[in-house]
Motif scaffolding. Structure first.
Motif, short mmCIF file in Angstrom:
data_model
loop_
_atom_site.label_atom_id
_atom_site.label_comp_id
_atom_site.label_asym_id
_atom_site.label_seq_id
_atom_site.Cartn_x
_atom_site.Cartn_y
_atom_site.Cartn_z
N SER A 1 0.97 -1.17 -0.06
CA SER A 1 0.14 -0.02 -0.06
C SER A 1 0.77 1.35 0.12
N LYS B 1 2.12 1.81 -3.56
CA LYS B 1 1.13 2.13 -4.25
C LYS B 1 0.87 3.59 -4.21
N ASN B 2 0.88 4.16 -3.18
CA ASN B 2 0.78 5.54 -2.61
C ASN B 2 1.77 6.25 -3.31
N ARG C 1 1.29 6.72 -7.08
CA ARG C 1 -0.29 7.12 -7.33
C ARG C 1 -0.22 8.04 -8.56
N ILE D 1 -0.64 5.61 -11.59
CA ILE D 1 -1.64 4.63 -11.41
C ILE D 1 -3.19 5.30 -11.83
N HIS E 1 -8.01 0.85 -11.84
CA HIS E 1 -7.94 -0.40 -10.84
C HIS E 1 -6.92 -1.45 -11.33
N SER F 1 -4.23 -1.21 -13.24
CA SER F 1 -3.05 -0.73 -12.85
C SER F 1 -2.53 -0.84 -11.46
N SER F 2 -3.42 -0.53 -10.81
CA SER F 2 -3.29 -0.60 -9.07
C SER F 2 -3.14 -1.98 -8.66
N GLU F 3 -3.75 -2.98 -9.17
CA GLU F 3 -3.54 -4.31 -8.93
C GLU F 3 -2.43 -4.74 -9.45
#
Length: 93
Positions: free
Chosen positions: A40, A43-44, A47, A50, A53, A55-57
């Motif tokens: 997390s 990912k932050n 961001r 990203i 969804h 891309s985030s995954e």
């Protein structure tokens, strides 16, 4: 999903060679290799790259792959990246 991971690997070196320098790439790789940084948090930090969804995954799975590696493997990847950083391909022309 695998295609998105490949695109992530390709995008960062292109970002580096686009004239912006390698500092951002080095920071991302260092965070990727840092076992103390969670998915997390990673990912932050990414961001701005990203936008969806999926891309985030993909970014989460990408980081998790590195979290699953041994310390020796991460050290070797870090050494390889340092060789790449020091090569002429990542220097401004």
């Amino acid at each position: 999903m695998k295609l998105l991971m490949v695109l992530l690997l390709v995008a960062f070196p292109l970002y580096c060679s686009a004239g912006s320098g390698c500092r951002r790439l080095e920071d991302i790789i260092n965070k990727l290799l840092d076992k103390n940084m969670s998915v997390s948090e990673f990912k932050n930090d990414l961001r701005e790259f990203i936008h969806h969804h999926y891309s985030s995954e993909a970014v989460g799975e990408f980081k998790q792959c590195f979290l699953n590696q041994s310390d020796e493997t991460l050290k070797n990847i870090g050494s390889l990246m340092q060789i790449i950083y020091d090569s002429r391909w990542c220097r401004p022309f």
